[in-house]
Design an enzyme around this catalytic site. Sequence first.
Site, PDB file in Angstrom:
ATOM      1  N   HIS A  62       0.951  -1.142  -0.140  1.00  0.00           N
ATOM      2  CA  HIS A  62      -0.063   0.085  -0.042  1.00  0.00           C
ATOM      3  C   HIS A  62       0.851   1.327  -0.015  1.00  0.00           C
ATOM      4  O   HIS A  62       1.931   1.450   0.880  1.00  0.00           O
ATOM      5  CB  HIS A  62      -0.888  -0.021   1.243  1.00  0.00           C
ATOM      6  CG  HIS A  62      -1.647   1.191   1.432  1.00  0.00           C
ATOM      7  ND1 HIS A  62      -1.910   1.719   2.672  1.00  0.00           N
ATOM      8  CD2 HIS A  62      -2.626   1.951   0.540  1.00  0.00           C
ATOM      9  CE1 HIS A  62      -2.793   2.731   2.367  1.00  0.00           C
ATOM     10  NE2 HIS A  62      -3.142   3.006   1.208  1.00  0.00           N
TER      11      HIS A  62
HETATM   12 CA    CA Z   1       0.492  -0.302  -4.236  1.00  0.00          CA
END
Ligand code: CA
Length: 387
Positions: A179
Site C-alpha cells: 500500500h
Molecule cells: Ca500499491
Amino acid sequence: KNGIVRPKGYTVSFHANSSVEKFHFGQSHPMKPWRLTLTKQLVMAYGMHTAMDLYLTRAATREEMAEFHTEDYLDFLKRVTPNNMLLEPRLAQYNIGDDCPIFDGLYDYASLYTGASLDAARKLCNEQSQVAINWSGGLHHAKKTEASGFCYTNDIVLAILQLLRYHPRVLYIDIDVHHGDGVEQAFWSTDRVMTLSFHKYDKDNFFPGTGPLSSTGPENPLNPGAHHALNVPLHDGIEDEDYVWLFKQIVEPCVGAYQPSVIVLQCGADSLGCDRLGCFNLNIRAHGRCVDFVKRLNLPILVFGGGGYTPRNVARLWAYETSICIGCSEQLDEKLPAHTPALAHFAPDNTLFPPLSEHGRFENKNSRQYLWSLVEGIHKQLAYLES
Ligand code: CA
Ligand code: VJV
Ligand code: ZN
C-alpha cells in the site's frame, strides 16, 4: 545503429545518478540498489538510451527535502552513521530497525534518489518531457518524520509537491504490491491529489496493514480530501487477465471523473510473480500493460520504480516498461541482447519474459465476485466527485 526512432514532439526523459546503485542496506536485506545497475544495462543493451533524453541528476538539497520532511528528521539522517548510532537516543522514534537500517552513506542515498525524482518532476513542469522516468525513486512509505518500509525520504511526495506548482490536479497510481501509505497520508486532506493504490491487503499479516476499500479520505465531507484516496485491496495470487481488467475498470473512470492534468505512476516490481516479498502471480507483460494503458491516456507522466526483490525480474520489467514509455516495445527481441553485460543473471533462458506465474507459488484467492465488488466500491466513491 539501431532501429529505435523518436516520434517528434514527444520526449521521454530518463533521470538517474549511478551513485545510488552502490549503497548496501546490509547482508541479506531484500532491498538491493544494484538492481538498478542491472536495469540500466538492459536498457542500454537494447539501445533504448538513444531514444530518450538522459539526465545525470544531482542530489536533492536539504531545503528541497524540507518541503515535506522535518528539520529534526533530516538532521538525524544527515548525522547518523553505523559508528555513532548506538549513541543516538531517537532511533526508535525515527523507526530505524531491520527494515530501515542505518548504513554507510544513507543520507547520500536518500538525497540521490530524491534528487532524480525532483529533476524528473521539473522536466514535466516545463514541458521539456512528456514521460519522465526515475527507476531509483518510488519510495512510497516514508513519512514526514520517520523512515518506513525500506524508505527514508518520500521522493514521490516531494515530486508531487513540485508538480502542484504548475498542475491543478495530480493522479497518483501505485501498482507496487504494498500500500502506498506515505503518499496517501501526505495528501489525505487535499483534493488536488487523488491517490489510487492496488495492493495486497491483510491488516495483521502484510505490511503496512493499511489501505482497505473503505479508506477513502477524511470522514468529514466538508474536508476537500474526502473521497480522494482510493484503495484496491487484493488477496494473494491475482493473475494477469484479472489484474489488467481490474486496473482498466478502475483507472479509466478515475481519470474521467477527476480529470488530472498529470499522472504519477509508481511501478513497484514486487507485484510480479516470483518476487521474494510479493504474493501476486503477475507476468512482466501484464504489469507492462498497466503502464501502456496509462501512457495511452496522453497525459504527461512521471514514472517511478519502487519495490522489487528478485533483481533479475526487476531489471526485465523496468527495461520493458522503459520501452513502453518510448513506444518501441514491439521492436524488442524477447531474447536478451547477447552483449548484455550481466547476461549470466538472466540464464538459463535469457529471455525478457520468463514465465513467472506457472510455478504457482500463490493460489489465486481473488474471486470474480470479489473483484467486481472492488470495481463497484471504487465507482461509488467516484460518484461523490460528480456532485
Ligand atoms: Ca500499491
Ligand atoms: O513486515 C514488515 C515489518 C516487520 C518488522 C521488521 N521485520 C524485519 C519484518 C516484519 C513487520 N516489513 C516489511 C516491509 C516491506 C517494505 C516494502 C517496501 C516497498 O516495496 O513497498 C517499497 C520500496 C517487510 N517485509 C519483508 C521484510 N520486511 C524483510 C525485511 C528484512 C529481511 C527480510 C524481510 C530486513 C533485513 C533482513 N531481512 C536481513
Ligand atoms: Zn513494495
